[in-house]
Scaffold this motif. Sequence first.
Motif, short mmCIF file in Angstrom:
data_model
loop_
_atom_site.label_atom_id
_atom_site.label_comp_id
_atom_site.label_asym_id
_atom_site.label_seq_id
_atom_site.Cartn_x
_atom_site.Cartn_y
_atom_site.Cartn_z
N UNK A 67 0.81 -1.22 0.00
CA UNK A 67 0.00 0.00 0.00
C UNK A 67 0.85 1.27 0.00
N UNK A 68 2.13 1.16 -0.27
CA UNK A 68 3.03 2.30 -0.16
C UNK A 68 2.76 3.36 -1.24
N UNK A 69 2.70 4.63 -0.82
CA UNK A 69 2.71 5.76 -1.75
C UNK A 69 4.17 6.08 -2.01
N UNK A 70 4.70 5.65 -3.15
CA UNK A 70 6.12 5.76 -3.42
C UNK A 70 6.57 7.22 -3.49
N UNK A 71 5.72 8.12 -3.95
CA UNK A 71 6.10 9.53 -4.05
C UNK A 71 6.24 10.16 -2.65
N UNK A 72 5.30 9.84 -1.76
CA UNK A 72 5.40 10.35 -0.39
C UNK A 72 6.62 9.77 0.30
N UNK A 73 6.89 8.50 0.04
CA UNK A 73 8.04 7.88 0.68
C UNK A 73 9.35 8.49 0.22
N UNK A 74 9.50 8.73 -1.07
CA UNK A 74 10.75 9.29 -1.59
C UNK A 74 10.98 10.70 -1.06
N UNK A 75 9.92 11.50 -0.95
CA UNK A 75 10.07 12.83 -0.35
C UNK A 75 10.61 12.70 1.07
N UNK A 76 10.06 11.76 1.82
CA UNK A 76 10.51 11.52 3.20
C UNK A 76 11.94 10.98 3.23
N UNK A 77 12.22 9.99 2.40
CA UNK A 77 13.50 9.28 2.45
C UNK A 77 14.67 10.13 2.00
N UNK A 78 14.42 11.13 1.16
CA UNK A 78 15.51 11.96 0.65
C UNK A 78 15.66 13.28 1.40
N UNK A 79 14.84 13.50 2.40
CA UNK A 79 14.89 14.78 3.11
C UNK A 79 16.27 15.03 3.73
N UNK A 80 16.83 14.01 4.36
CA UNK A 80 18.12 14.19 5.04
C UNK A 80 19.24 14.53 4.05
N UNK A 81 19.29 13.82 2.92
CA UNK A 81 20.38 14.10 1.98
C UNK A 81 20.17 15.43 1.28
N UNK A 82 18.92 15.85 1.13
CA UNK A 82 18.68 17.17 0.55
C UNK A 82 19.15 18.27 1.50
N UNK A 83 18.93 18.05 2.78
CA UNK A 83 19.35 19.04 3.77
C UNK A 83 20.86 19.04 3.97
N UNK A 84 21.48 17.89 3.89
CA UNK A 84 22.91 17.78 4.14
C UNK A 84 23.75 18.19 2.93
N UNK A 85 23.21 18.05 1.74
CA UNK A 85 23.94 18.38 0.53
C UNK A 85 24.77 17.21 0.03
N UNK A 86 25.25 17.34 -1.20
CA UNK A 86 25.89 16.23 -1.89
C UNK A 86 27.17 15.77 -1.22
N UNK A 87 28.03 16.69 -0.80
CA UNK A 87 29.33 16.29 -0.26
C UNK A 87 29.17 15.46 1.01
N UNK A 88 28.39 15.96 1.96
CA UNK A 88 28.17 15.21 3.20
C UNK A 88 27.46 13.89 2.95
N UNK A 89 26.49 13.91 2.04
CA UNK A 89 25.70 12.71 1.78
C UNK A 89 26.53 11.61 1.13
N UNK A 90 27.36 11.97 0.17
CA UNK A 90 28.20 10.98 -0.50
C UNK A 90 29.21 10.39 0.48
#
Length: 236
Positions: A67-90
């Motif tokens: 029953x997963x809403x994949x769009x809602x999940x991806x927004x949630x799952x990527x929040x941390x890397x969006x806030x941290x930025x590419x260098x920290x996330x990689x």
Amino acid sequence: MTSDPGAACEVKGVGVRRIALFDLDHTLIPFDSDYEWGEFTIALGWCDGQEFKRRNTEFFAQYQAGTLDIHAYVRFATQAIREQGAINSIAAHARFMREIVQKGLQDSALALVRRHQDAGDEVVIVTATNEFVTRPIAAALGVGELIAVELERDADGQLTGAIQGTPSFREGKVVRVQQWLADRGWDWDTVETTFYSDSLNDLALLEKVTHPVATNPDERLRAIAAGRGWRILELF
């Protein structure tokens, strides 16, 4: 039913292009990479641990229930890397690979992938987990072709939290594999396909391929596979 990775490879026709498709989580690796990445970000202090764990567990239960809403999940799952930025996330993902993923790689899964490669098959990982999390994992498994959830970027190259194109989730996996085939001038009728998956979420693609293989299957997929005479593989 078999626990022998080699026995999962069908005898293929000479001259037919063969493609081995693999789900990733609980199929080639014995855990859910997206879930574990989320837990890893909690340990890094990137989010409110209690709230993130609650929502992450909730989304995971929805995935298991279909029953997963994949769009809602991806927004949630990527929040941390969006806030941290590419260098920290990689950099953090490199630690995640060393501390979590590498320790979870199984010889049986690696051997199955290699067997298909040695037979000349095209090997592709098809996963509902996003490309940021999974591309390094695919590389660690020795697989260069990855169909994953693609992440949208803005004009500055920053992640937006949205999905680009069709998500490789449930019926979307069929669409994305079909696109992958078309990009190479192939179609379902001109290739021989095998798909390994543990999840009922992948039923549409399992029904589409030439050789469906229920791999470490959940109870619902196991029952369907047994009823239809599909191969059941206990890889782990």
